[in-house]
Design a protein around this motif. Structure first.
Motif, mmCIF file in Angstrom:
data_model
loop_
_atom_site.group_PDB
_atom_site.id
_atom_site.type_symbol
_atom_site.label_atom_id
_atom_site.label_comp_id
_atom_site.label_asym_id
_atom_site.label_seq_id
_atom_site.Cartn_x
_atom_site.Cartn_y
_atom_site.Cartn_z
ATOM 1 N N TYR A 14 46.509 43.969 40.531
ATOM 2 C CA TYR A 14 46.643 42.965 39.461
ATOM 3 C C TYR A 14 47.416 41.761 39.990
ATOM 4 O O TYR A 14 48.089 41.835 41.015
ATOM 5 N N LYS A 15 47.333 40.662 39.278
ATOM 6 C CA LYS A 15 48.172 39.498 39.564
ATOM 7 C C LYS A 15 48.775 39.033 38.248
ATOM 8 O O LYS A 15 48.351 39.477 37.182
ATOM 9 N N TYR A 47 53.885 42.183 39.843
ATOM 10 C CA TYR A 47 52.734 41.779 40.656
ATOM 11 C C TYR A 47 52.879 40.318 41.086
ATOM 12 O O TYR A 47 53.580 39.540 40.444
ATOM 13 N N GLN A 48 52.175 39.961 42.140
ATOM 14 C CA GLN A 48 52.260 38.597 42.674
ATOM 15 C C GLN A 48 51.815 37.565 41.642
ATOM 16 O O GLN A 48 50.834 37.768 40.936
ATOM 17 N N LEU A 49 52.572 36.467 41.575
ATOM 18 C CA LEU A 49 52.204 35.378 40.669
ATOM 19 C C LEU A 49 51.135 34.533 41.347
ATOM 20 O O LEU A 49 51.306 34.100 42.485
ATOM 21 N N GLN A 50 50.021 34.315 40.648
ATOM 22 C CA GLN A 50 48.894 33.628 41.280
ATOM 23 C C GLN A 50 49.197 32.166 41.619
ATOM 24 O O GLN A 50 48.836 31.669 42.671
ATOM 25 N N THR A 71 29.267 41.605 35.225
ATOM 26 C CA THR A 71 30.643 41.544 35.733
ATOM 27 C C THR A 71 31.437 42.606 34.983
ATOM 28 O O THR A 71 31.200 42.848 33.791
ATOM 29 N N VAL A 72 32.382 43.231 35.683
ATOM 30 C CA VAL A 72 33.114 44.349 35.082
ATOM 31 C C VAL A 72 34.507 44.440 35.727
ATOM 32 O O VAL A 72 34.654 44.189 36.921
ATOM 33 N N PRO A 73 35.548 44.769 34.941
ATOM 34 C CA PRO A 73 36.896 44.899 35.519
ATOM 35 C C PRO A 73 36.955 46.053 36.525
ATOM 36 O O PRO A 73 36.415 47.133 36.269
ATOM 37 N N LEU A 74 37.617 45.816 37.645
ATOM 38 C CA LEU A 74 37.730 46.847 38.683
ATOM 39 C C LEU A 74 38.383 48.119 38.151
ATOM 40 O O LEU A 74 38.009 49.229 38.534
ATOM 41 N N SER A 75 39.357 47.967 37.251
ATOM 42 C CA SER A 75 40.086 49.141 36.745
ATOM 43 C C SER A 75 39.178 50.144 36.037
ATOM 44 O O SER A 75 39.520 51.316 35.906
ATOM 45 N N LEU A 127 46.683 39.289 35.121
ATOM 46 C CA LEU A 127 45.296 39.002 35.499
ATOM 47 C C LEU A 127 44.713 40.228 36.180
ATOM 48 O O LEU A 127 45.387 40.877 36.990
ATOM 49 N N GLU A 128 43.468 40.555 35.835
ATOM 50 C CA GLU A 128 42.831 41.710 36.485
ATOM 51 C C GLU A 128 41.632 41.251 37.320
ATOM 52 O O GLU A 128 40.965 40.267 36.976
#
Length: 274
Positions: free
Chosen positions: A58-59, A134-137, A222-226, A178-179
């Motif tokens: 995630y970000k 998680y890293q900030l984009q 399109t689909v979320p990786l999770s 963000l995912e």
């Protein structure tokens, strides 16, 4: 040694150690990629591994703007530490990642040699967002004012001050999670179309279109990786092994509120257990 050798061979495979838990975290292009790495560790290098569940990269991002003043003071025996900055933190422009840093200091409120340290502090802080670490984009930081002490101020003080400002100000900038969203293409016999599309809808998939290729139906979505862990096995089950799929990364998008809450709760739970 085995992990080092594998990452030398494959630039898309990365290895790092989680300093908090001591776990070795491996990152790759997807579930199948990591399965192959694990298999090679066992077969070629005879390394037995206790394997955790796959995690999604995630970000974080911010959606609001805030103005913040941060003062860093430390007085110990002898020389102290002092830094004072005033910043405006806002979301980065659409499509931009990383830090956009704007120096608006005039009249020497902060000496020129300390400005890069403020930028460095914000850049370092972006590696760990305030929501779930998680890293900030991306974000924009305008340095608009500040002050310094002729004796106690130094570069490190301003770097630490910037990191503190990040932690204090970011919660006011409406942070979101963000995912990663994947683009998937599924090749399936026509009689299994309904089941495949129904399964994709359950996984929060968005249908992009349908086509025909060599007598088979092509579904693009399109689909979320999770939602996609274990998908290849499920697809085989619902089509009796007759469908195939390919998947690649497409973009990051804001996760629904219930997903954000779940991920944040899980991360906090993990930290509490550690």
């Amino acid at each position: 040694m085995a992990l080092g050798k594998l990452s030398e061979e494959d630039p898309t495979f990365r290895v790092q150690t989680d300093e908090e838990t001591g776990q070795t975290v491996i990152s790759g292009m997807g579930e199948l990629h990591l399965d192959i790495i694990m298999d090679r560790l066992k077969r070629e290098f005879k390394v037995e591994v206790n394997q955790g569940a796959p995690q999604v990269a995630y970000k974080e991002a911010i959606t609001g703007t805030t103005q913040h003043r941060e003062t860093y003071k430390k007085q110990t025996g002898g020389r102290g530490k002092f830094a004072d900055i005033q910043v405006v933190i806002s979301p980065s422009e659409e499509g931009k990642s990383g830090l956009e840093f704007v120096n608006e200091i005039s009249g020497g409120a902060i000496p020129r040699e300390f400005i890069p340290s403020v930028q460095k502090g914000f850049e370092a802080a972006m590696a760990n967002g305030v929501l779930a670490g998680y890293q900030l984009q991306g974000m924009k930081v305008r340095l608009i004012d500040g002050s310094f002490h002729a004796v106690d101020s130094d570069a490190l003080s301003f770097e630490i001050c910037a990191k503190s400002a990040f932690r204090e100000a970011l919660p006011k900038c409406k942070p979101v999670l963000l995912e990663p969203i994947m683009k998937i293409e599924i090749l399936t016999p026509e009689e299994n179309m309904g089941d495949v599309i129904g399964d994709m809808n359950r996984r929060r998939g968005q249908l992009l279109g349908m086509d025909t290729r060599a007598g088979a139906q092509v579904i693009k979505a399109t689909v979320p990786l999770s939602e996609m862990f274990g998908y290849v096995t499920q697809l085989r089950t619902i089509t009796s092994g007759r469908a195939t799929s390919t998947m690649e990364f497409d973009h990051y998008a804001e996760a629904p509120r219930n997903v954000q809450d779940e991920v944040v709760a899980k991360v906090k739970g993990r930290k509490a257990n550690d």
